[in-house]
Write a protein that holds these residues in place. Structure first.
Motif, short mmCIF file in Angstrom:
data_model
loop_
_atom_site.label_atom_id
_atom_site.label_comp_id
_atom_site.label_asym_id
_atom_site.label_seq_id
_atom_site.Cartn_x
_atom_site.Cartn_y
_atom_site.Cartn_z
N GLU A 157 0.82 -1.22 0.00
CA GLU A 157 0.00 0.00 0.00
C GLU A 157 0.85 1.26 0.00
O GLU A 157 0.50 2.25 -0.65
CB GLU A 157 -0.95 -0.04 1.21
N LEU A 158 1.98 1.26 0.71
CA LEU A 158 2.86 2.43 0.71
C LEU A 158 3.54 2.62 -0.64
O LEU A 158 3.71 3.75 -1.12
CB LEU A 158 3.91 2.30 1.82
N ARG A 159 3.91 1.50 -1.29
CA ARG A 159 4.52 1.59 -2.62
C ARG A 159 3.52 2.14 -3.63
O ARG A 159 3.85 2.97 -4.48
CB ARG A 159 5.04 0.22 -3.07
N GLU A 160 2.27 1.64 -3.55
CA GLU A 160 1.24 2.13 -4.47
C GLU A 160 0.95 3.62 -4.27
O GLU A 160 0.63 4.33 -5.22
CB GLU A 160 -0.05 1.31 -4.28
N ALA A 161 1.07 4.10 -3.02
CA ALA A 161 0.86 5.53 -2.73
C ALA A 161 2.13 6.36 -2.97
O ALA A 161 2.12 7.58 -2.73
CB ALA A 161 0.38 5.69 -1.30
#
Length: 618
Positions: A157-161
């Motif tokens: 989720e952090l990579r996608e954001a």
């Protein structure tokens, strides 16, 4: 001619009683307290193991009746339970951790009876019967497994954001920590993660010049996790018990994190202990072939990968991301490939099949590893007495993905067909949500069980004597015939209970037998009173016998059928002891009708049929 049976009917009655007596015979031989030693994960023990066991027992001055290697396991018989318990501890110390040492009760049935499938009647735990396990769910391991999944989700989720983080890791097996560069990044990460993880509380603080985002589960979620781990393990243990084919098992929760498992009538307790205590599962993971194995062996691996060993002790570099876990497996069976090597055939659910298809389609030509994971008793305990489990993982298979895989495929690299069978059983029953350890194990029977047996037998014997005395005194010669039918009825019940694979005799079952003794006499009383009525009305003895049996039949059938329907309903909706009562009551109703109507009629016909009789002794 009245009151004459054809020869085949007499032979049929004799045959049924003889077969029942033959299969009831093993119950008089009893059992020996025993210790059973089996190799873990399907491995067989050998003569060297047997020698080690006998030497350790001799050294400890523990006498035993016999020690034999049978069907890949060692069975040591003893004269009493005290020696059995001491011997178990001695054998455990003498053998390595790969051996399963379990208590057992070994039947003394002669080989000639075993050769025709005659075995003792299975007895419930309240009488003799089986093994009691008290298991404890490792909540720390359950939490660690869940936090590991959350850790992967946080990274994705952090990579996608597009939020750059320094590290994501689990701290103290209680919380997740995300290390970020500054306060702005921390606030941005909270805004991204909080809506997707509402069951966690997120907070950020500066620690030693860096910002750490901490995520902990809410108390409500923690309680839900604990309950789910125990309840799911109970469900899976029940599935495993069903795979073992145990009759009337008990699997229930005890306290916050313990489970009681009682297996009445178990013959192979070592295998039961292995199957129930095993926490085996599979993980399918991608092999990173770009890493130098020498560097990997020295601990130098890139982020997102780790080193596992295969069965030959060689290092294999795997990506931490799990493609698929054992939770997606819906069915598993063992077989042999075209070269006779053992294999396990896997079937996945629709979601697992989609994941496997998507991964394999994108990674044709790459290696995928099958990782076997299980928790084992380390032999150590915490100061509080809790068993410490260690996780054991090994790569059992590496295969090149040659085409897109679907919902069904197979894995190889398994040492033996026995191990393949056990692994398939575990995967089919389901992987435990959290590892469990056996904190208490005992056989039930030598004390309370034997007392219950003695009391139950006494109740049957005294009840039988009282009924037989009454019928003999009141109905004279016909009373003796009824008594003969009562004895035959008991033989039939025991024989049928011994022949039915799933039938288990419990203390309520003995109550069912005592009840059927009274019901069997009741049927004879109806018949004999009808015969008396016919004699009073002036019929000759032959006509009185014929009319007495004919007129009483409908009344006996109606009464017994209604009771049988009640017993069937009890069996359908009841559990445990209620089912045991329903089984013996049902069998007793059928056998009592057979002995009271057909059995006594055969004897009466033999004594009086076709003869000129002036008076009946009734």
């Amino acid at each position: 001619m009245l009151n004459r049976y054809p020869l085949w009917k007499y032979l049929m009655v004799l045959f049924i009683i003889a077969i029942s007596a033959l299969y009831a015979l093993p119950n008089i031989y009893g059992e020996d307290p025993a210790v059973q030693i089996t190799g873990a994960r399907g491995a067989s023990v050998d003569m060297a193991t047997l020698d080690t066991i006998t030497q350790s027992l001799d050294k400890a001055h523990l006498s035993y009746k016999s020690a034999a290697l049978e069907n890949g396991s060692v069975l040591v018989r003893f004269n009493n339970t005290d020696t059995q318990l001491s011997a178990r501890d001695t054998i455990r110390e003498a053998l390595d951790r790969n051996m399963i040492v379990a208590l057992n009760l070994a039947p003394l049935t002669p080989h000639w009876l075993e050769s025709i499938g005659a075995t003792p009647m299975k007895l419930g735990l309240d009488l003799r019967g089986g093994v009691h396990f008290l298991m404890e769910v490792d909540m720390d391991a359950a939490m660690d497994k869940l936090l590991t999944q959350e850790e992967d989700a946080f990274r994705t989720e952090l990579r996608e954001a597009k939020i750059r983080y320094r590290a994501v890791h689990t701290a103290d097996n209680k919380r997740l920590e995300v290390v970020l560069r500054n306060e702005e990044q921390a606030n941005e990460a909270i805004n991204v993660l909080q809506p997707k993880h509402r069951d966690m509380t997120l907070s950020a603080a500066e620690t030693q010049g860096r910002y750490v985002l901490t995520a902990v589960y809410t108390e409500a979620r923690l309680q839900e996790i604990r309950n789910y781990a125990v309840e799911q393990n109970i469900t899976i243990l029940r599935n495993r018990v069903n795979e073992l084919g145990v009759a009337e098992p008990l699997v229930q929760r005890q306290g916050a994190n313990r489970i009681v498992v009682e297996l009445p009538g178990v013959q192979d307790t070592a295998r039961a202990k292995e199957i129930l205590g095993a926490t085996a599962t599979l993980e399918f993971r991608e092999v990173d072939t770009s890493v130098d194995l020498a560097a990997a062996a020295a601990g130098r691996v890139p982020p997102g990968t780790e080193v596992k060993l295969d069965r030959q002790g060689r290092p294999v570099v795997l990506k931490k991301r799990v493609i698929l876990s054992g939770a997606s497996i819906t069915d598993a069976s063992s077989s042999a490939d075209e070269y006779g090597r053992p294999q396990v055939n896997i079937s996945l659910d629709s979601e697992g099949g989609s994941k496997m298809a998507a991964f394999s389609e994108k990674n044709i030509g790459k290696l995928m590893a099958t990782v076997f994971a299980e928790y084992k008793d380390s032999g150590r305990k915490t100061p509080q007495g809790k068993v410490i489990l260690t996780k054991h993982e090994e790569v059992i298979n590496q295969a090149t993905i040659q085409s897109a895989l679907g919902r069904s495929f197979r894995i190889t690299g398994i040492d033996s067909s026995a191990e393949a069978h056990n692994l398939a059983l575990l995967l089919r029953a389901g992987a435990l949500i959290a590892p469990i350890s056996i904190v208490e194990e005992r056989t039930i029977g030598p004390s309370m069980g034997q007392q219950n047996i003695d009391m139950g037998v006494q109740a049957c014997v005294w009840g039988l004597i009282a009924v037989m005395l009454f019928t003999a005194l009141y109905y004279r010669k016909f009373g003796l015939i009824a008594n003969l039918a009562l004895v035959a009825n008991l033989v039939l019940i025991v024989g049928v209970m011994s022949m039915i694979p799933g039938a288990t005799m419990t203390l309520p079952g003995i109550a069912g037998i005592v009840l059927t003794v009274g019901m069997a006499v009741d049927a004879n009383v109806l018949i004999f009173e009808r015969i008396r009525e016919e004699l009073v009305e002036g019929r000759n003895p032959q006509q009185a016998i014929h009319q007495g049996y004919a007129n009483a039949f409908s009344t006996i059938a109606d009464a017994n059928i209604t009771t049988l329907i009640t017993a069937i309903i009890l069996f359908a909706v009841g559990t445990g002891a209620i089912k045991g009562f329903a089984v013996t009551l049902s069998i007793g109703i059928l056998t009592s009708m057979f002995t009271a109507i057909i059995g006594t009629r055969c004897v009466v016909n033999l004594l009086y049929g076709g003869k000129r009789i002036k008076k009946l002794s009734i």
